[in-house]
Structure formats: structure tokens, C-alpha cells
Design a protein around this motif. Structure first.
Motif, mmCIF file in Angstrom:
data_model
loop_
_atom_site.group_PDB
_atom_site.id
_atom_site.type_symbol
_atom_site.label_atom_id
_atom_site.label_comp_id
_atom_site.label_asym_id
_atom_site.label_seq_id
_atom_site.Cartn_x
_atom_site.Cartn_y
_atom_site.Cartn_z
ATOM 1 N N LEU A 127 0.832 -1.204 0.000
ATOM 2 C CA LEU A 127 0.000 0.000 0.000
ATOM 3 C C LEU A 127 0.866 1.254 0.000
ATOM 4 O O LEU A 127 0.602 2.208 -0.745
ATOM 5 C CB LEU A 127 -0.940 -0.008 1.205
ATOM 6 C CG LEU A 127 -1.874 1.188 1.367
ATOM 7 C CD1 LEU A 127 -2.718 1.400 0.114
ATOM 8 C CD2 LEU A 127 -2.779 0.997 2.586
ATOM 9 N N GLN A 128 1.911 1.264 0.818
ATOM 10 C CA GLN A 128 2.802 2.420 0.847
ATOM 11 C C GLN A 128 3.480 2.613 -0.510
ATOM 12 O O GLN A 128 3.656 3.749 -0.979
ATOM 13 C CB GLN A 128 3.849 2.250 1.940
ATOM 14 C CG GLN A 128 4.646 3.520 2.220
ATOM 15 C CD GLN A 128 3.755 4.661 2.700
ATOM 16 O OE1 GLN A 128 3.083 4.549 3.713
ATOM 17 N NE2 GLN A 128 3.748 5.759 1.953
ATOM 18 N N GLU A 129 3.817 1.504 -1.166
ATOM 19 C CA GLU A 129 4.456 1.577 -2.483
ATOM 20 C C GLU A 129 3.534 2.219 -3.518
ATOM 21 O O GLU A 129 3.969 3.080 -4.296
ATOM 22 C CB GLU A 129 4.872 0.180 -2.954
ATOM 23 C CG GLU A 129 6.096 -0.376 -2.249
ATOM 24 C CD GLU A 129 6.449 -1.772 -2.750
ATOM 25 O OE1 GLU A 129 5.957 -2.167 -3.832
ATOM 26 O OE2 GLU A 129 7.208 -2.473 -2.063
ATOM 27 N N ILE A 130 2.253 1.807 -3.542
ATOM 28 C CA ILE A 130 1.366 2.362 -4.570
ATOM 29 C C ILE A 130 0.995 3.816 -4.279
ATOM 30 O O ILE A 130 0.666 4.569 -5.191
ATOM 31 C CB ILE A 130 0.100 1.505 -4.794
ATOM 32 C CG1 ILE A 130 -0.854 1.542 -3.595
ATOM 33 C CG2 ILE A 130 0.471 0.071 -5.171
ATOM 34 C CD1 ILE A 130 -2.218 0.927 -3.877
ATOM 35 N N VAL A 131 1.057 4.209 -3.007
ATOM 36 C CA VAL A 131 0.862 5.618 -2.671
ATOM 37 C C VAL A 131 2.069 6.427 -3.145
ATOM 38 O O VAL A 131 1.928 7.482 -3.788
ATOM 39 C CB VAL A 131 0.653 5.805 -1.154
ATOM 40 C CG1 VAL A 131 0.730 7.281 -0.770
ATOM 41 C CG2 VAL A 131 -0.694 5.224 -0.723
ATOM 42 N N ASP A 132 3.272 5.915 -2.870
ATOM 43 C CA ASP A 132 4.501 6.652 -3.190
ATOM 44 C C ASP A 132 4.747 6.764 -4.693
ATOM 45 O O ASP A 132 5.283 7.775 -5.161
ATOM 46 C CB ASP A 132 5.708 5.975 -2.530
ATOM 47 C CG ASP A 132 5.700 6.115 -1.013
ATOM 48 O OD1 ASP A 132 4.958 6.967 -0.497
ATOM 49 O OD2 ASP A 132 6.431 5.355 -0.341
ATOM 50 N N ASP A 133 4.374 5.738 -5.462
ATOM 51 C CA ASP A 133 4.715 5.765 -6.890
ATOM 52 C C ASP A 133 3.601 6.351 -7.777
ATOM 53 O O ASP A 133 3.711 6.381 -9.001
ATOM 54 C CB ASP A 133 5.125 4.382 -7.398
ATOM 55 C CG ASP A 133 3.975 3.375 -7.467
ATOM 56 O OD1 ASP A 133 2.802 3.768 -7.332
ATOM 57 O OD2 ASP A 133 4.259 2.163 -7.658
ATOM 58 N N GLY A 134 2.499 6.820 -7.152
ATOM 59 C CA GLY A 134 1.446 7.478 -7.911
ATOM 60 C C GLY A 134 0.329 6.570 -8.392
ATOM 61 O O GLY A 134 -0.671 7.052 -8.944
ATOM 62 N N THR A 135 0.461 5.252 -8.182
ATOM 63 C CA THR A 135 -0.584 4.323 -8.619
ATOM 64 C C THR A 135 -1.889 4.604 -7.893
ATOM 65 O O THR A 135 -2.966 4.587 -8.501
ATOM 66 C CB THR A 135 -0.141 2.871 -8.376
ATOM 67 O OG1 THR A 135 1.066 2.613 -9.108
ATOM 68 C CG2 THR A 135 -1.212 1.884 -8.808
ATOM 69 N N TYR A 136 -1.803 4.862 -6.598
ATOM 70 C CA TYR A 136 -3.010 5.149 -5.814
ATOM 71 C C TYR A 136 -3.729 6.376 -6.378
ATOM 72 O O TYR A 136 -4.951 6.361 -6.556
ATOM 73 C CB TYR A 136 -2.657 5.363 -4.350
ATOM 74 C CG TYR A 136 -3.872 5.602 -3.469
ATOM 75 C CD1 TYR A 136 -4.428 4.572 -2.714
ATOM 76 C CD2 TYR A 136 -4.495 6.856 -3.414
ATOM 77 C CE1 TYR A 136 -5.557 4.782 -1.928
ATOM 78 C CE2 TYR A 136 -5.619 7.073 -2.640
ATOM 79 C CZ TYR A 136 -6.140 6.038 -1.898
ATOM 80 O OH TYR A 136 -7.267 6.251 -1.139
ATOM 81 N N ALA A 137 -2.976 7.433 -6.655
ATOM 82 C CA ALA A 137 -3.583 8.670 -7.174
ATOM 83 C C ALA A 137 -4.282 8.424 -8.507
ATOM 84 O O ALA A 137 -5.349 8.992 -8.782
ATOM 85 C CB ALA A 137 -2.517 9.756 -7.318
#
Length: 249
Positions: free
Chosen positions: A227-237
Motif C-alpha cells: 500500500l505504501q508503495e502504490i501511494v509513493d509511486d502514484g498508482t493510488y492517485a
């Protein structure tokens, strides 16, 4: 004997070093009746914000994931009886639920807000709500909030799905609905919701939504890292923007 040992050691080493390359097979649990977070489309596929997040997490973990549908009322027991491995269904993190499951860090923050007909005189104070009939989905924070804060003011109707609450409001059987603001936002954009609107400000604005796993399951930490990875790399956004013109993180 020496050659046999060498072969055995070589085979063992190959198994050890190849094991991480094998994909986990994990099952995602969800409700499938809570648009835009989880719903079943016309082709029978389970889609929505929750599923897009879950699939992104599976990709980061190198896991092969499938989806299991469960009724909301029995969704935690279904997790604990191993019908699936982790639960992504817009579930609020509460002390009561934390006695039965473990949660990841929140993957979005929810608000509770009333919706009612545009033409109705609908205030959100006790005097305005006195005697009104308000709907909410059963076993949710919205239903709990009504029971704890308005139980002696309004007639509370609890429903098995959010959609059934909206159907009763459309039919005039209830005066309003209290639910997650982001779910309400989606419904208000639809044809079914065109004659309705938000009423007042959110009554609760710090509802943290998490992914549930069985108590003590190390999968929780893997999910947190992903979850932290997808937030940091822009996937979440990117996923967020697919469903909402504002951030819900």
C-alpha cells in the motif's frame, strides 16, 4: 553416495532459490454491492475502487489473486473461516472489529453525510429530524452512528444493502439516508439520484477504512508495504482519479 548427496543438495538448493519466484495465490473478499467501491458490472465481473486497489496490491506482492463475494452481514466470519485471505470492502476500522480481525493502515478516510429529496425541508439537527424515518445499511458506521446519536429522535430503518435503502427513499418510504459521503456522491451523479442532494455538513469526518486479515496473519505487513508503495509511486492517485475528482486518501 557422494554423487547422490550432491544431487540431493542441488535439488534442495534449486527449490529454495526458486520458491520466491512462485506467485502466491490469494483470494480477495468483498461485498460487490457498494458502488463505486465494489460492485458487479453487466458482464458479471466484480469492479470498483476497492478492487482496483486490491489488484494493485497483489501486483506489488507478486501474488495471483481471485475475488470472492460475500454478503456484508457475514463478511468477517467468512474471512475467519478462510473463504478468502484478505478483505477489501470499504470496511471501517473499529475497536469492535479489531477484536475479530487485524487491519492494515487506512487506505482512505470516509465521512458520513445525510442525503434527502431536494424539495424536502431536511435539517440535520435533532429538532429538524424529530419523527423522521432515516435509512442506513446494517452493520455499518452510519447505522451505528444513528443508533448512538439519534436513536430516540428518528425511526431508524436498516437495510442489507445500500441500494435497497435508496430504493425505499425513492419510493418515499423513508425521509433520508445516512451513509458514506463518497458512496452518496456517486449515487447523486446517477439518474436515480438526480432528485436528491446532500443535506447539511458531514456528521462524522474521521472514519478510517482498512483492509482486514485474520488475527496475527503476517499478510498484514505485506499489504502495508504494498500500500505504501502504490501511494509513493502514484498508482493510488491514478486509481483515485478514475472514481473521484478529489482525493479520498
Amino acid at each position: 553416495m557422494k554423487s547422490y548427496k550432491k544431487v540431493l543438495l542441488a535439488v534442495t538448493a534449486a527449490m529454495v532459490f526458486s520458491a520466491p519466484a512462485l506467485a502466491d495465490k490469494l483470494r480477495i473478499g468483498t461485498e460487490g454491492a457498494y458502488p463505486p467501491f465494489n460492485m458487479i458490472d453487466s458482464s458479471g465481473e466484480v469492479t470498483g475502487f476497492d478492487l482496483d486497489i486490491a489488484k494493485a496490491l497483489c501486483e506489488r506482492m507478486g501474488a495471483e489473486c481471485s475475488v470472492v463475494i460475500s454478503d456484508w452481514d457475514g463478511i468477517i466470519p467468512a474471512l475467519n473461516t478462510r473463504r478468502f485471505d484478505f478483505l477489501v470492502a470499504s470496511m471501517s476500522i473499529t475497536e469492535e472489529r479489531e477484536q475479530a480481525v487485524d487491519f492494515t493502515m487506512p487506505y482512505y478516510t470516509n465521512k458520513l453525510q445525510f442525503v434527502a429529496p431536494k424539495k424536502s425541508e431536511f435539517g440535520v439537527d435533532e429538532e429538524s429530524l424529530d419523527g423522521k424515518t432515516i435509512g442506513a445499511q446494517r452493520a455499518t458506521i452510519a447505522g451505528q452512528w444513528l443508533e448512538e446519536n439519534m436513536g430516540d429522535v428518528v425511526d431508524i430503518r436498516l437495510y442489507d444493502t445500500q441500494e435497497n435503502a435508496y430504493l425505499d427513499m425513492n419510493a418515499g418510504r423513508i425521509d433520508g439516508v445516512l451513509a458514506d459521503a463518497f458512496v452518496q456522491y456517486e449515487w447523486l451523479q446517477s439518474e436515480a439520484g438526480e432528485n436528491f442532494e446532500f443535506k447539511g455538513e458531514p456528521v462524522f469526518s474521521n472514519d478510517k477504512i482498512g483492509i482486514a486479515v485474520r488475527k496475527g496473519d503476517p499478510l498484514r505487513e505485506r499489504l502495508n508495504e504494498a500500500l505504501q508503495e502504490i501511494v509513493d509511486d502514484g498508482t493510488y492517485a491514478e486509481i483515485n482519479a478514475k472514481y473521484f475528482p478529489f482525493s479520498i486518501y
